[in-house]
Write a protein that holds these residues in place. Structure first.
Motif, PDB file in Angstrom:
ATOM      1  N   LEU A 607       0.770  -1.246   0.070  1.00 53.21           N
ATOM      2  CA  LEU A 607      -0.161   0.170   0.038  1.00 53.21           C
ATOM      3  C   LEU A 607       1.085   1.332   0.000  1.00 53.21           C
ATOM      4  O   LEU A 607       0.583   2.325  -0.614  1.00 53.21           O
ATOM      5  CB  LEU A 607      -0.974  -0.117   1.173  1.00 53.21           C
ATOM      6  CG  LEU A 607      -1.922   1.164   1.418  1.00 53.21           C
ATOM      7  CD1 LEU A 607      -2.725   1.255   0.104  1.00 53.21           C
ATOM      8  CD2 LEU A 607      -2.550   1.062   2.766  1.00 53.21           C
ATOM      9  N   ALA A 608       1.927   1.315   0.613  1.00 52.79           N
ATOM     10  CA  ALA A 608       2.943   2.463   0.767  1.00 52.79           C
ATOM     11  C   ALA A 608       3.511   2.550  -0.327  1.00 52.79           C
ATOM     12  O   ALA A 608       3.666   3.694  -0.889  1.00 52.79           O
ATOM     13  CB  ALA A 608       3.894   2.213   2.042  1.00 52.79           C
ATOM     14  N   ALA A 609       3.919   1.657  -1.257  1.00 52.17           N
ATOM     15  CA  ALA A 609       4.425   1.653  -2.552  1.00 52.17           C
ATOM     16  C   ALA A 609       3.505   2.419  -3.371  1.00 52.17           C
ATOM     17  O   ALA A 609       3.666   3.344  -4.339  1.00 52.17           O
ATOM     18  CB  ALA A 609       4.939   0.315  -2.869  1.00 52.17           C
ATOM     19  N   ILE A 610       2.153   1.957  -3.364  1.00 52.46           N
ATOM     20  CA  ILE A 610       1.233   2.510  -4.268  1.00 52.46           C
ATOM     21  C   ILE A 610       0.909   4.003  -4.045  1.00 52.46           C
ATOM     22  O   ILE A 610       0.874   4.902  -4.913  1.00 52.46           O
ATOM     23  CB  ILE A 610       0.054   1.893  -3.939  1.00 52.46           C
ATOM     24  CG1 ILE A 610       0.105   0.408  -4.667  1.00 52.46           C
ATOM     25  CG2 ILE A 610      -1.261   2.520  -4.753  1.00 52.46           C
ATOM     26  CD1 ILE A 610      -1.322  -0.388  -4.303  1.00 52.46           C
ATOM     27  N   LEU A 611       1.063   4.318  -2.693  1.00 51.74           N
ATOM     28  CA  LEU A 611       0.872   5.894  -2.317  1.00 51.74           C
ATOM     29  C   LEU A 611       2.149   6.566  -2.988  1.00 51.74           C
ATOM     30  O   LEU A 611       1.921   7.766  -3.230  1.00 51.74           O
ATOM     31  CB  LEU A 611       0.771   5.847  -0.871  1.00 51.74           C
ATOM     32  CG  LEU A 611      -0.421   5.151  -0.257  1.00 51.74           C
ATOM     33  CD1 LEU A 611      -0.423   5.535   1.296  1.00 51.74           C
ATOM     34  CD2 LEU A 611      -1.737   5.882  -0.891  1.00 51.74           C
ATOM     35  N   ILE A 612       3.417   6.248  -2.845  1.00 54.14           N
ATOM     36  CA  ILE A 612       4.364   6.659  -3.174  1.00 54.14           C
ATOM     37  C   ILE A 612       4.416   6.979  -4.767  1.00 54.14           C
ATOM     38  O   ILE A 612       4.763   7.973  -5.149  1.00 54.14           O
ATOM     39  CB  ILE A 612       5.882   6.061  -2.787  1.00 54.14           C
ATOM     40  CG1 ILE A 612       5.880   6.067  -1.242  1.00 54.14           C
ATOM     41  CG2 ILE A 612       6.951   6.856  -3.390  1.00 54.14           C
ATOM     42  CD1 ILE A 612       7.164   5.324  -0.807  1.00 54.14           C
ATOM     43  N   ALA A 613       3.929   5.967  -5.489  1.00 52.85           N
ATOM     44  CA  ALA A 613       3.637   5.854  -6.828  1.00 52.85           C
ATOM     45  C   ALA A 613       2.731   7.134  -7.358  1.00 52.85           C
ATOM     46  O   ALA A 613       3.056   7.637  -8.308  1.00 52.85           O
ATOM     47  CB  ALA A 613       3.363   4.573  -7.189  1.00 52.85           C
ATOM     48  N   ILE A 614       1.532   7.131  -6.351  1.00 53.63           N
ATOM     49  CA  ILE A 614       0.754   8.158  -6.854  1.00 53.63           C
ATOM     50  C   ILE A 614       1.270   9.553  -6.599  1.00 53.63           C
ATOM     51  O   ILE A 614       1.031  10.363  -7.619  1.00 53.63           O
ATOM     52  CB  ILE A 614      -0.441   8.088  -6.012  1.00 53.63           C
ATOM     53  CG1 ILE A 614      -1.132   6.756  -6.376  1.00 53.63           C
ATOM     54  CG2 ILE A 614      -1.277   9.140  -6.114  1.00 53.63           C
ATOM     55  CD1 ILE A 614      -2.354   6.363  -5.455  1.00 53.63           C
ATOM     56  N   ILE A 615       2.181   9.608  -5.684  1.00 60.04           N
ATOM     57  CA  ILE A 615       2.879  11.002  -5.461  1.00 60.04           C
ATOM     58  C   ILE A 615       3.810  11.414  -6.717  1.00 60.04           C
ATOM     59  O   ILE A 615       3.825  12.465  -7.144  1.00 60.04           O
ATOM     60  CB  ILE A 615       3.376  10.937  -4.106  1.00 60.04           C
ATOM     61  CG1 ILE A 615       2.706  11.067  -2.827  1.00 60.04           C
ATOM     62  CG2 ILE A 615       4.495  11.990  -3.783  1.00 60.04           C
ATOM     63  CD1 ILE A 615       3.320  10.490  -1.548  1.00 60.04           C
ATOM     64  N   ILE A 616       4.741  10.397  -6.888  1.00 57.57           N
ATOM     65  CA  ILE A 616       5.666  10.512  -8.009  1.00 57.57           C
ATOM     66  C   ILE A 616       4.709  11.042  -9.422  1.00 57.57           C
ATOM     67  O   ILE A 616       5.251  11.927 -10.026  1.00 57.57           O
ATOM     68  CB  ILE A 616       6.406   9.366  -8.506  1.00 57.57           C
ATOM     69  CG1 ILE A 616       7.255   8.995  -7.046  1.00 57.57           C
ATOM     70  CG2 ILE A 616       7.079   9.594  -9.649  1.00 57.57           C
ATOM     71  CD1 ILE A 616       7.858   8.004  -7.275  1.00 57.57           C
ATOM     72  N   VAL A 617       3.544  10.286  -9.756  1.00 56.81           N
ATOM     73  CA  VAL A 617       2.969  10.595 -11.073  1.00 56.81           C
ATOM     74  C   VAL A 617       2.031  12.054 -10.772  1.00 56.81           C
ATOM     75  O   VAL A 617       2.072  12.645 -11.755  1.00 56.81           O
ATOM     76  CB  VAL A 617       1.899   9.366 -11.242  1.00 56.81           C
ATOM     77  CG1 VAL A 617       1.129   9.638 -12.461  1.00 56.81           C
ATOM     78  CG2 VAL A 617       2.791   8.082 -11.496  1.00 56.81           C
ATOM     79  N   GLY A 618       1.376  11.951  -9.574  1.00 57.99           N
ATOM     80  CA  GLY A 618       0.388  12.960  -9.341  1.00 57.99           C
ATOM     81  C   GLY A 618       1.426  14.550  -9.427  1.00 57.99           C
ATOM     82  O   GLY A 618       0.753  15.486 -10.048  1.00 57.99           O
ATOM     83  N   PHE A 619       2.608  14.490  -8.959  1.00 60.04           N
ATOM     84  CA  PHE A 619       3.386  15.783  -8.808  1.00 60.04           C
ATOM     85  C   PHE A 619       4.361  15.381  -9.849  1.00 60.04           C
ATOM     86  O   PHE A 619       5.207  16.495  -9.778  1.00 60.04           O
ATOM     87  CB  PHE A 619       4.015  16.043  -7.311  1.00 60.04           C
ATOM     88  CG  PHE A 619       2.822  16.392  -6.275  1.00 60.04           C
ATOM     89  CD1 PHE A 619       2.437  17.545  -6.378  1.00 60.04           C
ATOM     90  CD2 PHE A 619       2.312  15.174  -5.405  1.00 60.04           C
ATOM     91  CE1 PHE A 619       1.236  17.989  -5.320  1.00 60.04           C
ATOM     92  CE2 PHE A 619       1.352  15.674  -4.695  1.00 60.04           C
ATOM     93  CZ  PHE A 619       0.874  17.079  -4.427  1.00 60.04           C
ATOM     94  N   GLU A 620       4.329  14.855 -10.709  1.00 62.60           N
ATOM     95  CA  GLU A 620       4.960  14.685 -11.886  1.00 62.60           C
ATOM     96  C   GLU A 620       6.625  14.669 -11.470  1.00 62.60           C
ATOM     97  O   GLU A 620       7.452  15.419 -12.059  1.00 62.60           O
ATOM     98  CB  GLU A 620       4.913  15.761 -12.892  1.00 62.60           C
ATOM     99  CG  GLU A 620       3.276  15.606 -13.462  1.00 62.60           C
ATOM    100  CD  GLU A 620       3.169  16.710 -14.417  1.00 62.60           C
ATOM    101  OE1 GLU A 620       3.243  16.489 -15.483  1.00 62.60           O
ATOM    102  OE2 GLU A 620       2.325  17.760 -14.096  1.00 62.60           O
TER     103      GLU A 620
END
Length: 623
Positions: A607-620
């Motif tokens: 779950l933490a990995a998914i959240l970090i991936a969302i941060i990377i993609v969302g904030f580019e």
């Protein structure tokens, strides 16, 4: 005879008295500033002003005042080197910052006068084929759009400044690297653009067939005898100016009366037409004098004063014509109509302000980032403040203006957009005609036009169907804060906090388990595959967060875009690893067995990995 002579003498005396009064009145208009300061008392007035602010709000400054083409004042105050107590001198070289843009617009108008450039033509007709690759609207861009900062580009922060002269490329190369995406339709939104101004400088370069800095040298500096000024990005064309620049240091104010030397006080401007000039205040006075030729004289910058008059005339206005832009010069209403432009680099601030009709001009240069005493307050002292006219017009209620707004000038793509997204400005209604805008009170002086006596600034609200579409002010526009952006920021903050908390907890758990195994030789359960992948994702998460932190630090320390590519690649690699790791955890979840603790550990790690991936993609963070 006496009866005839006496009345005659009375008439003569009356005429002479009236004539003398008229002469004195005319002389009084000539001899004072718009704020009422006698010109012959201006020097002691500025001395007193400097004594109040040097050491408190300002490290050092040079000031020059022009009246009718002559220097009414030129002086230096404070320190050029605070640590070694070296006082500032009028011969010190200061960075102009964005005041350099006035050299671009002057160059453009020279080409207009020569018939080599048209202000309303598509700028692509002057550029190499296919030069602009990120345009998103069919509406063509013309030179007026560049002058008005409404060509529609997002802001761009990378490759604006370089720490080494060796990193500075040609203007064409830097423009290609820095080209931003067009996010607004041309002519609709004013979003201050260093790229747009530098592109105008490059157009001068394309038309004239010589580098922009060389064109300015030949057609402005040499013409005016400005020997102690350069706009070369690395000052290679003027060794004396380069040497003088090394004798002055730049500072930042951390608190009133407390200053620190700028960590990056010596930088080189890649988009140099937008902010690369530097020189002495005496040279700056020569440039300003050419913008205000004496009556009967022709400006040495143009063949005909009609071109100068056109350049200084209003070409774009806000708020019913109260303020606006004069072909790149900002119209700043004070006690009289003034034209102005400020500038700020990492370590310097400057301000040029002049009233052509009054033949009065002020030039301020300071070795301090964001300086406001000399660069704002002194101009108000000399030119006066705007006199709000009385009106009986019914004013709209301020309550419909309440809300959150964001600068139109901001980065829209890439991780460098984050600072802009966090600079939200709230507007609150204080009473029926007063609002709080960023902590300062503004009063409605005309329908949807607000004025702040505190800093002399104006706001114009464009309201349609009861909703604010945009807010215009003297240096750009504000737009309503998008709700989806607010959701992104909130989600990003929550996801970041949860991810960091879990990664710290996971690290602590792993260390405790390892210590127990080593010290007490405890027999522990074997780690199942799902937990192993969870541990891998946690270690990768710690690494990618550190990578993003360094990426941000590098960016604000003027790393080039090329230097950041390795960080982008690392983030891409993490996204791939996270996708594989989460997928494998899901696949082996049921058949891997293991204790409940290990299964929970694996699930939370995924779950933490998914959240970090969302941060990377969302904030580019990948570009």
């Amino acid at each position: 005879m006496r009866r005839i002579v006496f009345p005659f003498l009375v008439v003569v005396i009356i005429c002479l008295t009236c004539f003398g009064t008229a002469v004195l009145a005319a002389d009084e208009d000539y001899a004072v500033t718009p704020s009422g300061i006698p010109i012959d008392r201006l020097a002691p007035f500025v001395d007193v002003f400097a004594a109040q602010h040097i050491g408190q709000r300002t490290v050092g400054a040079t000031v020059a005042v022009l009246k009718d083409g002559e220097l009414a004042l030129i002086n230096a105050y404070g320190h050029a080197d605070l640590e070694n107590e070296i006082t500032a001198e009028v011969g010190n070289v200061f960075e102009w910052g964005s005041v350099s843009k006035l050299l671009v617009w002057t160059s453009v108008m020279q080409l207009v006068e020569n018939g080599r450039l048209d202000l309303t033509s598509d700028i692509r007709s002057y550029l190499p084929e296919g030069f602009l690759t990120k345009l998103r609207f069919e509406q063509p861009i013309n030179m007026l759009n560049l002058m008005h900062h409404n060509a529609g580009w997002e802001d761009h922060l990378m490759d604006l400044f370089y720490k080494s002269a060796d990193d500075v490329g040609s203007l064409e190369e830097t423009l290609r690297i820095c080209e931003p995406v067009q996010v607004y339709e041309p002519g609709k939104v004013i979003a201050y653009s260093n790229f747009g101004v530098s592109l105008a400088g490059y157009i001068v370069e394309c038309i004239s067939g010589e580098p922009f800095y060389q064109y300015v040298n030949e057609h402005i500096f040499k013409v005016l005898g400005m020997d102690t000024t350069t706009i070369h990005p690395t000052q290679q064309d003027n060794a004396a100016v380069a040497a003088q620049r090394e004798k002055i240091h730049g500072y930042r104010m951390v608190a009133q009366g407390s200053f620190v030397k700028s960590a990056t006080e010596r930088v080189y401007v890649g988009l140099y037409p937008a902010g690369g000039a530097m020189g002495t205040v005496g040279d700056a006075a020569k440039f300003m004098a050419a913008l205000m030729p004496s009556v009967g004289q022709t400006s040495p910058l143009f063949a005909d004063n009609a071109t100068l008059e056109e350049m200084l005339s209003t070409s774009y206005s806000f708020g019913g014509g109260l303020f606006g832009i004069a072909h790149g010069f900002w119209i700043s209403p004070k006690g009289v109509r003034t034209l102005a432009h400020g500038g700020s680099t990492d370590s310097f601030s400057s301000y040029f302000c002049f009233a052509p009709e009054q033949q009065l001009g002020l030039m301020v240069m300071t070795n301090q980032n964001g300086e406001s005493a000399f660069c704002r307050d002194l101009a108000n002292e000399i030119f006066g403040t705007y006199a709000v006219p009385s009106t009986s017009v019914q004013m709209p209620d301020t309550s419909e203006l309440e809300g959150s707004y964001i600068e139109a000038r901001r980065v829209h793509r890439g991780f460098s957009k984050i600072p802009g997204l966090m600079q939200m400005i709230d507007i609150k209604a204080i009473d029926q005609h007063t609002i709080d805008f960023a902590g300062r009170n503004y009063t409605q002086i005309s329908p949807y036009i607000y004025y702040s006596e505190g800093n002399g600034a104006f706001l114009h609200f464009d309201v349609q169907d009861g909703k604010v579409v945009q807010i215009s002010r003297q240096y750009g526009c504000l737009l309503p804060f998008p709700q989806n952006t607010m959701c992104l920021l909130i989600a990003g903050a929550i996801f970041s906090a949860l991810s960091v908390i879990w990664l710290i907890a996971a690290l602590v758990i792993a260390i405790i388990r390892l210590v127990r195994k080593i010290r007490h030789k405890e027999k522990t359960d074997s780690i199942v595959p799902a937990a192993k992948w969870g541990l891998f994702l946690n270690l990768a998460g710690i690494a990618v967060i550190a990578n993003m932190a360094v990426q941000v630090i590098k960016a604000i320390s003027y790393a080039t875009y090329a230097e950041l590519r390795m960080f982008f690649l690392f983030n891409y690699a993490y996204l791939i690893c996270a996708a594989i790791g989460v997928a494998l955890i899901a696949v082996v979840w049921k058949r891997s067995g293991g204790s409940k603790k290990q299964r929970v550990f694996a699930a939370l790690s995924g779950l933490a990995a998914i959240l970090i991936a969302i941060i990377i993609v969302g904030f580019e963070f990948y570009r």
